[in-house]
Write a protein that holds these residues in place. Structure first.
Motif, PDB file in Angstrom:
ATOM      1  N   THR A 187     -38.481 -20.639   1.133  1.00  0.00           N
ATOM      2  CA  THR A 187     -37.671 -19.844   2.059  1.00  0.00           C
ATOM      3  C   THR A 187     -37.409 -18.448   1.504  1.00  0.00           C
ATOM      4  N   ASP A 188     -37.842 -18.201   0.272  1.00  0.00           N
ATOM      5  CA  ASP A 188     -37.491 -16.933  -0.368  1.00  0.00           C
ATOM      6  C   ASP A 188     -38.720 -16.088  -0.693  1.00  0.00           C
ATOM      7  N   SER A 189     -39.880 -16.418  -0.097  1.00  0.00           N
ATOM      8  CA  SER A 189     -41.068 -15.633  -0.401  1.00  0.00           C
ATOM      9  C   SER A 189     -41.516 -14.864   0.836  1.00  0.00           C
ATOM     10  N   TYR A 190     -42.435 -13.901   0.627  1.00  0.00           N
ATOM     11  CA  TYR A 190     -42.945 -13.098   1.737  1.00  0.00           C
ATOM     12  C   TYR A 190     -44.002 -13.908   2.478  1.00  0.00           C
ATOM     13  N   LEU A 191     -43.829 -14.068   3.809  1.00  0.00           N
ATOM     14  CA  LEU A 191     -44.707 -14.943   4.585  1.00  0.00           C
ATOM     15  C   LEU A 191     -45.663 -14.139   5.453  1.00  0.00           C
ATOM     16  N   ASP A 192     -46.919 -14.604   5.485  1.00  0.00           N
ATOM     17  CA  ASP A 192     -47.912 -14.052   6.410  1.00  0.00           C
ATOM     18  C   ASP A 192     -47.930 -14.915   7.667  1.00  0.00           C
ATOM     19  N   GLU A 193     -48.086 -14.248   8.820  1.00  0.00           N
ATOM     20  CA  GLU A 193     -48.190 -14.972  10.080  1.00  0.00           C
ATOM     21  C   GLU A 193     -49.670 -15.198  10.378  1.00  0.00           C
ATOM     22  N   VAL A 194     -50.070 -16.449  10.570  1.00  0.00           N
ATOM     23  CA  VAL A 194     -51.475 -16.767  10.794  1.00  0.00           C
ATOM     24  C   VAL A 194     -51.613 -17.425  12.161  1.00  0.00           C
ATOM     25  N   VAL A 195     -52.433 -16.841  13.050  1.00  0.00           N
ATOM     26  CA  VAL A 195     -52.714 -17.452  14.354  1.00  0.00           C
ATOM     27  C   VAL A 195     -53.724 -18.565  14.119  1.00  0.00           C
ATOM     28  N   ILE A 196     -53.462 -19.777  14.643  1.00  0.00           N
ATOM     29  CA  ILE A 196     -54.305 -20.914  14.270  1.00  0.00           C
ATOM     30  C   ILE A 196     -55.097 -21.497  15.435  1.00  0.00           C
ATOM     31  N   ASP A 197     -54.875 -21.078  16.669  1.00  0.00           N
ATOM     32  CA  ASP A 197     -55.743 -21.556  17.751  1.00  0.00           C
ATOM     33  C   ASP A 197     -55.734 -20.562  18.918  1.00  0.00           C
ATOM     34  N   ASP A 198     -56.459 -20.907  19.989  1.00  0.00           N
ATOM     35  CA  ASP A 198     -56.570 -19.996  21.121  1.00  0.00           C
ATOM     36  C   ASP A 198     -55.330 -20.014  22.003  1.00  0.00           C
ATOM     37  N   GLN A 199     -54.445 -20.966  21.764  1.00  0.00           N
ATOM     38  CA  GLN A 199     -53.238 -21.049  22.573  1.00  0.00           C
ATOM     39  C   GLN A 199     -52.097 -20.197  21.999  1.00  0.00           C
ATOM     40  N   GLY A 200     -52.374 -19.531  20.905  1.00  0.00           N
ATOM     41  CA  GLY A 200     -51.349 -18.659  20.335  1.00  0.00           C
ATOM     42  C   GLY A 200     -50.406 -19.383  19.383  1.00  0.00           C
ATOM     43  N   SER A 201     -50.745 -20.587  18.976  1.00  0.00           N
ATOM     44  CA  SER A 201     -49.912 -21.243  17.967  1.00  0.00           C
ATOM     45  C   SER A 201     -50.069 -20.486  16.657  1.00  0.00           C
ATOM     46  N   ARG A 202     -49.051 -20.521  15.858  1.00  0.00           N
ATOM     47  CA  ARG A 202     -49.131 -19.782  14.602  1.00  0.00           C
ATOM     48  C   ARG A 202     -48.387 -20.504  13.511  1.00  0.00           C
ATOM     49  N   MET A 203     -48.726 -20.168  12.290  1.00  0.00           N
ATOM     50  CA  MET A 203     -48.023 -20.740  11.147  1.00  0.00           C
ATOM     51  C   MET A 203     -47.646 -19.595  10.203  1.00  0.00           C
ATOM     52  N   PHE A 204     -46.644 -19.822   9.397  1.00  0.00           N
ATOM     53  CA  PHE A 204     -46.218 -18.838   8.395  1.00  0.00           C
ATOM     54  C   PHE A 204     -46.495 -19.418   7.018  1.00  0.00           C
ATOM     55  N   VAL A 205     -47.254 -18.669   6.208  1.00  0.00           N
ATOM     56  CA  VAL A 205     -47.557 -19.156   4.857  1.00  0.00           C
ATOM     57  C   VAL A 205     -47.266 -18.053   3.841  1.00  0.00           C
ATOM     58  N   CYS A 206     -46.991 -18.475   2.611  1.00  0.00           N
ATOM     59  CA  CYS A 206     -46.746 -17.525   1.532  1.00  0.00           C
ATOM     60  C   CYS A 206     -47.936 -16.575   1.410  1.00  0.00           C
ATOM     61  N   SER A 207     -47.644 -15.286   1.239  1.00  0.00           N
ATOM     62  CA  SER A 207     -48.722 -14.333   0.984  1.00  0.00           C
ATOM     63  C   SER A 207     -49.183 -14.440  -0.472  1.00  0.00           C
ATOM     64  N   ASP A 208     -48.297 -14.828  -1.362  1.00  0.00           N
ATOM     65  CA  ASP A 208     -48.633 -14.967  -2.789  1.00  0.00           C
ATOM     66  C   ASP A 208     -49.260 -16.351  -3.000  1.00  0.00           C
ATOM     67  N   SER A 209     -50.610 -16.404  -3.076  1.00  0.00           N
ATOM     68  CA  SER A 209     -51.293 -17.697  -3.119  1.00  0.00           C
ATOM     69  C   SER A 209     -50.954 -18.488  -4.381  1.00  0.00           C
TER      70      SER A 209
END
Lengths: 310, 200
Positions: free
Chosen positions: A256-278
């Motif tokens: 909850t305390d890291s910088y998150l990238d927004e990733v679109v995961i399908d054609d319906q516009g669903s998305r996920m948020f993942v840490c940018s720092d791999s």
């Protein structure tokens, strides 16, 4: 004497100098670095060289790293926080080839961290050196295109224009809309471009125990922040500086305390948020933190499954 | 005399010795007041400390005029620097990119060197101040960038009024010269950004 390296299969003729740059170029960059450290936030002009990749791909950062790296160093290279993206992989391989560099993905093991547009989530330590790749070192350039004028503005600390720009943002949109490359005041004297890191990372620069060096290859500028230097993000008393925040945690490691990238995961516009720092995300997953979508991602082979990471 | 004309060796392994020396110098100027050891592995010419000689070998070349006290300039040290660095040795302090001064000598003053100009403060002289020891002198407290809270140093063999000159140099920030105190194979950095206070 190990001045030259040889290409495989061509042991007789010297190929290029250690860390690619010739010694005179290194001396020139080293002199610029020492002056940059003596005047934190001031952009020192330097004779940027042609590198074996296009300007705009990190040539400034590469030249700074090449001028400082030695056999004792361990190098980490990140691109938008990730160790495994194209720019990071290419630059890491460049130094493995030209400087026999020891490389790592672990932030805490690195002595030099070359970065494009992120500061790692793990706190930096004394003795580490951050090297930033900078596309546009001049924070005033979009307000004043003439170099002769911006140079005078820095010389006389004439920074009213920048405050007006931030004020106009607030007047039009109710808040400062700059989210990356957010201008900072260094040591109470120079306004500096922190490179296009998200403003989320700006507070990490303030009084950092690590030395921070900035290289702009195309624009031919080097600047620096010594450890324990004041770095204040510009703001107003009634509109204090704020960093980004997210409504949900990282989908893979639940941070909850890291910088998150927004990733679109399908054609319906669903998305996920993942840490940018791999590396941060992997470390947390290895420690047993599980995000809501980790199972799906592991099932489709996008991340290592829990069995193989533990 | 034969020893006047003989020029001693420089780096045996220039790439790695200069890299290690540079990191020590970078550490010195980015963390003012810390003692950094420069192991250049060279025998310095007469009149230069090992740290001074190694720093100049690492940083100076045909682009950087060097100022030396006249006695050193005309002696083996001058010949050594001309040969190994290819640097011009200048007589006017203000034209120098690098300078070596004896901390105890009364002249030249720090203000005799180039402080840079307001649009290019990086064009100032870097002065290597050779001192008698890093302990036992007048204690001063340092603060500013590179220093978490405060740091105390007490180098010996500096002329009376030296610290007032350094404080005046800091008052002109961002203009000013940058200092490296050198003794033996050690250096302490004192960039223009460092503020000088009395003993704690």
């Amino acid at each position: 004497m190990t001045v030259h390296q040889t290409l495989p299969g061509d042991e007789t003729s010297p190929a290029y100098n250690y860390a690619y740059l010739d010694e005179q170029t290194k001396r020139m960059i080293r002199r610029a670095l020492l002056k940059a450290v003596a005047v934190p936030g001031y952009q020192v002009p330097f004779g940027s060289r042609e590198m074996p990749l296009a300007r705009g791909w990190g040539t400034g950062g590469i030249q700074v790293t090449a001028a400082i790296i030695g056999p004792q160093d361990t190098l980490k290279v990140i691109d938008q926080g990730a160790d495994d993206t194209t720019n990071a992989v290419s630059i890491r391989r460049f130094f493995e080839k030209t400087a026999d560099a020891r490389t790592t993905e672990a932030t805490e093991q690195a002595t030099i961290i070359q970065t494009r547009h992120r500061i790692p989530e793990a706190p930096l330590q004394a003795g580490q050196i951050m090297v930033y790749q900078v596309p546009q070192p001049e924070p005033l350039r979009k307000l004043e295109p003439r170099e002769a004028e911006t140079r005078k503005m820095h010389a006389w600390a004439e920074y009213g224009l920048m405050q007006v720009k931030l004020y106009e943002n607030i007047a039009r949109f109710g808040e400062v809309t700059t989210t990356y490359d957010y201008p900072v005041m260094v040591n109470g004297r120079y306004i500096m471009a922190p490179s296009p890191i998200p403003k989320f990372d700006n507070p990490k620069m303030h009084m950092s125990p690590a030395l921070q060096l900035f290289g702009a290859g195309r624009e031919k500028r080097i600047y620096a922040l010594p450890p324990h230097t004041s770095v204040r993000s510009l703001d107003f008393e009634d509109h204090p500086f704020r960093i980004q925040s997210w409504n949900e945690p990282c989908a893979l490691c639940a941070a909850t305390d890291s910088y998150l990238d927004e990733v679109v995961i399908d054609d319906q516009g669903s998305r996920m948020f993942v840490c940018s720092d791999s590396h941060h995300c992997e470390t947390r997953r290895a420690a047993g933190h599980r995000g809501a979508m980790l199972g799906d991602a592991a099932a489709s082979g996008l991340v290592a499954s829990e069995e193989s990471t533990s | 005399m034969a020893t006047d004309t003989l020029i001693g060796a420089g780096f045996t392994d220039p790439v790695f010795q200069s890299q290690a020396a540079f990191r020590a110098l970078l550490g010195a100027l980015s963390e003012p007041g810390t003692l950094q050891a420069i192991h250049g592995g060279i025998a310095p010419p007469e009149g230069l400390h090992a740290a001074t000689a190694t720093a100049l070998l690492t940083l100076a070349d045909y682009e950087t005029p060097i100022w030396l006290p006249p006695a050193l300039r005309d002696g083996p040290a001058g010949a050594w620097l001309r040969f190994h660095c290819g640097a011009a040795l200048v007589e006017e302090p203000r034209r120098a990119a690098f300078a070596v001064i004896d901390g105890a000598a009364l002249a030249p003053q720090l203000t005799d060197f180039d402080p840079g100009n307001d649009q290019f403060p990086d064009r100032s002289t870097t002065i290597i101040v050779q001192c008698a020891a890093f302990h036992g002198g007048e204690a001063v407290t340092l603060s500013g960038p590179g220093i978490a809270t405060r740091r105390e140093i007490a180098p010996a063999g500096l002329r009376p009024g030296f610290w007032a000159e350094v404080a005046a140099n800091n008052a002109a920030y961002p203009l000013g010269v940058d200092l490296l105190l050198a003794h033996g194979d050690g250096v302490i950095g004192l960039p223009r950004s460092t503020q000088i206070g009395g003993a704690a």
